[in-house]
Write a protein that holds these residues in place. Structure first.
Motif, short mmCIF file in Angstrom:
data_model
loop_
_atom_site.label_atom_id
_atom_site.label_comp_id
_atom_site.label_asym_id
_atom_site.label_seq_id
_atom_site.Cartn_x
_atom_site.Cartn_y
_atom_site.Cartn_z
N GLU A 143 0.82 -1.21 0.00
CA GLU A 143 0.00 0.00 0.00
C GLU A 143 0.86 1.26 0.00
OE1 GLU A 143 -3.05 2.42 2.97
OE2 GLU A 143 -2.38 0.38 3.49
N TRP B 2 1.19 4.11 -2.87
CA TRP B 2 1.00 5.54 -2.60
C TRP B 2 2.16 6.37 -3.14
CZ3 TRP B 2 4.29 7.86 1.24
CH2 TRP B 2 4.03 9.21 1.46
N ALA C 291 -4.29 10.74 -2.40
CA ALA C 291 -3.93 10.37 -1.03
C ALA C 291 -5.14 10.38 -0.12
CB ALA C 291 -2.85 11.31 -0.50
N LEU D 257 -7.09 7.22 -0.69
CA LEU D 257 -6.46 6.09 -0.01
C LEU D 257 -6.71 6.14 1.49
CD1 LEU D 257 -2.96 5.62 -1.73
CD2 LEU D 257 -5.01 4.22 -2.00
N LEU E 45 -4.88 4.99 4.88
CA LEU E 45 -3.54 5.54 4.73
C LEU E 45 -3.27 6.47 5.91
CD1 LEU E 45 -1.10 5.73 2.66
CD2 LEU E 45 -2.12 7.91 1.97
N THR F 100 -0.87 11.08 4.33
CA THR F 100 -1.90 11.82 3.61
C THR F 100 -1.60 13.31 3.60
OG1 THR F 100 -3.51 10.15 4.34
CG2 THR F 100 -4.38 12.23 3.45
N THR G 298 1.38 14.49 1.45
CA THR G 298 1.30 14.30 0.00
C THR G 298 1.43 15.59 -0.80
OG1 THR G 298 0.04 12.25 0.22
CG2 THR G 298 -0.12 13.40 -1.89
#
Length: 268
Positions: free
Chosen positions: A135, A139, A187, A190, A196, A201, A204
């Motif tokens: 994962e 990302w 992000a 996700l 996430l 996040t 990002t």
């Protein structure tokens, strides 16, 4: 400046193929992902050496020096009892390889290329090796890809003031903001669907900016060398450097963010 339809079609087709190969290797992990990363690193270093106008023999020397830390990162080396945690050792070997290349060739720029090509591979393999590595690596790749896609289409749709006309005349502020926005939406999606972590996040948008700076840096390298593309390997895209320039600075920072809980644990 708009691209001819044939060039745009080639760009889309090659981009889709590259993404499919990367995602397939990422999904398989292990030797498949390691091999993909090794090929990426050696290809990037080859093109970097080309920008430095190095001879064929000097290019091979730099690649052979980089192969040592890349071999240490092989799943065969990572699996106990051969070597439990080779990442710190590989980092030292990458720096050592750069010093070796610099000392032998007396080319500081070429030595810097060893670090430029090797450090992102170390970071990506470290990310993939974590419990949620699939994962987190997805990302990392995804934010760079979508930043590039968002910048391309936002720049074409809105145009406007140039971002860095002396370095890359086609890049615009609208494109830069579009890339940051699309990566941030990715992000957030996700985070919503797969949990996430907040630290990834929220980081990002900053990583998207870093990706765009990496793109500008590579544009500066090409302008410095007096070439349009770093290579001709990828139709519609140029060389590997032209496709991976955003991932190079993002991957090491992403790895630090992924490993942050463990790093904090060392100080407790």
């Amino acid at each position: 400046m708009s691209r001819p339809p044939s060039e745009l079609a080639a760009r889309v087709a090659v981009g889709a193929a590259l993404a499919a190969v990367a995602l397939g290797a990422l999904w398989l992990g292990g030797h498949a992902f390691w091999l993909l990363c090794v090929l990426m690193a050696l290809g990037v270093l080859y093109e970097w050496a080309g920008l430095a106008q190095a001879s064929a023999a000097t290019r091979r020397l730099a690649q052979l020096a980089l192969m040592v830390p890349l071999a240490i990162l092989s799943p065969l080396a990572i699996t106990p009892p051969v070597m439990h945690s080779p990442y710190f050792l590989a980092l030292g070997l990458i720096l050592g390889a750069a010093m070796f290349v610099g000392a032998v060739t007396r080319r500081g720029f070429l030595a810097a290329g060893v670090i430029y090509a090797g450090l992102p591979v170390l970071a990506l393999l470290l990310i993939r090796d974590q419990p949620r590595g699939l994962e987190f690596a997805f990302w990392t790749f995804g934010l760079v890809w979508l930043c590039d896609i968002g910048a391309y289409f936002a720049g074409r749709a809105f145009g406007g003031p140039r971002l860095a006309p002396q370095i890359s005349p086609n890049k615009t502020w609208a494109g830069a903001l579009g890339g940051i926005a699309l990566a941030s939406v990715f992000a957030a999606t996700l985070h919503w669907y797969s949990g996430l972590p907040w630290r990834l996040t929220l980081a990002t948008p900053l990583l998207a900016i870093l990706s765009e700076l990496g793109d500008l840096f590579e544009s500066w390298l090409k302008r410095r060398a007096g070439v349009k593309d770093s290579g001709t390997l990828l139709p519609g895209h140029g060389g590997l450097l032209d496709r991976l320039d955003g991932l190079v600075p993002v991957a090491p920072i992403a790895a630090l963010l992924v490993m942050l809980p463990r790093i904090e644990g060392l100080w407790r």
